[in-house]
Design a protein around this motif. Structure first.
Motif, PDB file in Angstrom:
ATOM      1  N   HIS A   5       2.179   8.947  19.263  1.00  0.00           N
ATOM      2  CA  HIS A   5       2.338  10.405  19.370  1.00  0.00           C
ATOM      3  C   HIS A   5       2.671  10.843  20.792  1.00  0.00           C
ATOM      4  CE1 HIS A   5      -1.903   9.455  20.076  1.00  0.00           C
ATOM      5  NE2 HIS A   5      -1.954  10.522  20.843  1.00  0.00           N
ATOM      6  N   LEU A   8       6.384  10.294  21.144  1.00  0.00           N
ATOM      7  CA  LEU A   8       7.161  11.165  20.248  1.00  0.00           C
ATOM      8  C   LEU A   8       7.156  12.623  20.685  1.00  0.00           C
ATOM      9  CD1 LEU A   8       6.127   9.643  16.826  1.00  0.00           C
ATOM     10  CD2 LEU A   8       8.458   9.789  17.720  1.00  0.00           C
ATOM     11  N   ILE A  12      10.186  16.549  22.044  1.00  0.00           N
ATOM     12  CA  ILE A  12       9.879  17.832  21.396  1.00  0.00           C
ATOM     13  C   ILE A  12       9.363  18.831  22.433  1.00  0.00           C
ATOM     14  CG2 ILE A  12       8.505  18.930  19.582  1.00  0.00           C
ATOM     15  CD1 ILE A  12       8.581  16.196  18.146  1.00  0.00           C
ATOM     16  N   ALA A  35      11.109  20.307  14.546  1.00  0.00           N
ATOM     17  CA  ALA A  35      11.144  18.992  15.219  1.00  0.00           C
ATOM     18  C   ALA A  35       9.797  18.277  15.086  1.00  0.00           C
ATOM     19  CB  ALA A  35      11.524  19.172  16.685  1.00  0.00           C
ATOM     20  N   LEU A  36       8.720  19.032  15.190  1.00  0.00           N
ATOM     21  CA  LEU A  36       7.380  18.432  15.023  1.00  0.00           C
ATOM     22  C   LEU A  36       7.224  17.869  13.613  1.00  0.00           C
ATOM     23  CD1 LEU A  36       5.256  21.167  16.853  1.00  0.00           C
ATOM     24  CD2 LEU A  36       5.339  18.752  17.520  1.00  0.00           C
ATOM     25  N   GLU A  38       9.658  16.870  11.569  1.00  0.00           N
ATOM     26  CA  GLU A  38      10.539  15.705  11.377  1.00  0.00           C
ATOM     27  C   GLU A  38       9.988  14.460  12.072  1.00  0.00           C
ATOM     28  OE1 GLU A  38      14.569  18.408  10.870  1.00  0.00           O
ATOM     29  OE2 GLU A  38      14.294  17.255  12.723  1.00  0.00           O
ATOM     30  N   ALA A  39       9.277  14.666  13.189  1.00  0.00           N
ATOM     31  CA  ALA A  39       8.735  13.516  13.931  1.00  0.00           C
ATOM     32  C   ALA A  39       7.403  13.025  13.360  1.00  0.00           C
ATOM     33  CB  ALA A  39       8.548  13.905  15.398  1.00  0.00           C
ATOM     34  N   LEU A  41       4.664  14.827  13.384  1.00  0.00           N
ATOM     35  CA  LEU A  41       3.538  15.349  14.163  1.00  0.00           C
ATOM     36  C   LEU A  41       2.823  16.526  13.486  1.00  0.00           C
ATOM     37  CD1 LEU A  41       5.193  14.895  17.636  1.00  0.00           C
ATOM     38  CD2 LEU A  41       3.054  13.835  16.905  1.00  0.00           C
ATOM     39  N   ARG A  53      -0.390  10.457   9.327  1.00  0.00           N
ATOM     40  CA  ARG A  53      -0.539   9.451  10.383  1.00  0.00           C
ATOM     41  C   ARG A  53      -1.987   9.043  10.599  1.00  0.00           C
ATOM     42  NH1 ARG A  53       4.596   7.907  10.155  1.00  0.00           N
ATOM     43  NH2 ARG A  53       5.882   9.764   9.998  1.00  0.00           N
TER      44      ARG A  53
END
Ligand SMILES: Cc1cc2nc3c(=O)[nH]c(=O)nc-3n(C[C@H](O)[C@H](O)[C@H](O)COP(=O)(O)OP(=O)(O)OC[C@H]3O[C@@H](n4cnc5c(N)ncnc54)[C@H](O)[C@@H]3O)c2cc1C
Length: 372
Positions: A5, A8, A12, A35-36, A38-39, A41, A53
């Motif tokens: 994290h 990643l 962002i 973006a968060l 898609e990643a 997060l 996760r």
């Protein structure tokens, strides 16, 4: 492969930085939230069994702090998403948990009310059983992401009456639930969309209840309080880090040309910057110990949880005040980049549990008195 994290979040954070000015002008941080998602997060703390996760509060705190260094509003939106997700992970339906884990569902807390104000643990909203449904009536005073969240973790009086509370998972699109059109026009955190919400005869299935009827208070104290206090502290610490960094850059890079010296060569300025660094580091150390207390289930956990937000909220106000002083008149303009941080840092003191409520609770805890 482990989910990194901290790596990643870097690209962002750059998106959040690029959008910080427009978010400060009142726009919701849609691009960064996408973006968060898609990643992975937005699903950082969701369990692996629903596709998340599976990380906990320390990882969430690191991500929120990193974002706060670039944009306080974005960090607060994520803070509220994680707080509500923590409740949904414990008590919510699998389809919503799966959607959060996939980064396709943004959620938030809708606890504060017009009636009981910052004393969110005593909602005045009602929930009335009607067959298999429940009818909600409410006047919520603030909910971050109000126009943008897919769901709200929502409080009401218990269906059976009494002084405690019950929590619900309420879809934003529920008929009868209305987000104030005017939106949020606040001093700081201007893009966090913390808008008032009303409910009039809003019908949800009785199965949308989170936990037991009357169990809301226990969830607020057992789950929401530690998650919110730690993550609000992370926002404050991220804002302090940004203030220190920008103040140092301004002081070192700005010259009194007639004397040929930098602002940083003034001993008073260096002393102010030293105080800013000390306050920031003290609060980072306190937050790290709070996380250690929570994860180690230490006996002093409650005290640390109460202390961390009270301390970080006060310190962020002081550190950003010093940033404004050190950077001088130009700090009143946008170019130095500290006035937004100064305004954003004010929110922590009045977001409930407010600093004064925390002082009262902490005093009781330290004296061995019951909190309520
Ligand atoms: C930017 C922002 C985002 C927010 N987001 C959310 C959100 O996502 N969800 C949500 O539910 N709420 C949210 N809130 C609401 C927030 O948590 C508080 O409920 C709200 O700010 C309290 O404002 P008020 O005017 O009702 O305060 P009041 O309750 O009127 O407080 C006035 C004063 O009384 C003090 N006070 C009140 N009770 C006590 C006590 N027991 N002991 C000592 N002092 C006390 C307060 O500290 C304050 O100084 C948000 C608020 C802001 C500003």
């Amino acid at each position: 492969m482990t989910f990194d994290h901290e790596k990643l979040i870097e690209p962002i954070a750059a998106v959040a930085a690029a959008n910080a000015a427009s978010v400060d002008a009142g726009q919701f941080p849609t691009e960064t939230m996408r973006a968060l998602g898609e990643a992975g997060l937005l699903g950082l703390i969701s369990a692996a069994e629903v596709g998340g996760r599976g990380l906990g509060l320390p990882a969430a705190a690191a991500v929120v702090e990193r974002l706060a260094r670039e944009c306080g509003s974005t960090a607060m939106v994520l803070c509220m998403h994680y707080c509500a997700t923590a409740v949904i992970e414990e008590l919510g339906p699998r389809d919503v948990r799966t959607a959060i884990a996939a980064g396709k569902h943004l959620t938030t807390l809708a606890l504060s009310e017009v009636g009981s104000r910052s004393q969110f643990w005593v909602p005045m909203s009602t929930a009335t059983l009607d067959g298999n449904d429940v009818i909600l009536t409410a006047r919520k005073s603030f909910a971050t992401s109000a126009h943008n969240a897919d769901s709200y973790v929502w409080s009401s009086k218990p269906m059976t009456g009494g002084e405690l509370s019950t929590l619900w998972l309420v879809p934003r699109t529920t008929a009868g639930v209305r987000v104030a059109e005017a939106g949020f026009d606040g001093l700081g955190l201007r893009g966090n969309d913390s808008t008032a919400i009303t409910a009039e005869n809003a019908r949800i299935p009785a199965t949308a209840r989170l936990g037991e009827d009357g169990g809301g208070f226990g969830i607020m104290m057992g789950t929401v309080l530690p998650w919110f206090n730690v993550l609000a502290s992370s926002v404050s610490i991220g804002l302090m880090e940004a203030a220190v960094e920008r103040t140092c850059a301004h002081a070192a890079g700005t010259k009194l040309q007639h004397a040929g010296t930098a602002i940083a060569e003034l001993p008073t300025v260096r002393a102010y910057i030293a105080r800013m660094r000390i306050k920031t580091d003290q609060n980072k150390a306190l937050l790290a110990d709070t996380l250690a207390a929570i994860t180690g289930k230490r006996a002093d956990t409650l005290v640390r949880v109460l202390e961390s937000k009270a301390s970080a909220g006060e310190a962020a106000a002081e550190v950003t005040d010093l940033a404004m002083r050190v950077c001088g008149g130009v700090a009143f303009r946008k170019e130095v980049g500290v006035e937004r941080i100064f305004r954003d840092a004010r929110a922590a003191q009045v977001m409930s549990p407010t600093t004064d409520i925390l002082y009262d609770f902490l005093g009781k805890a330290v004296c061995g008195l019951p909190l309520f």
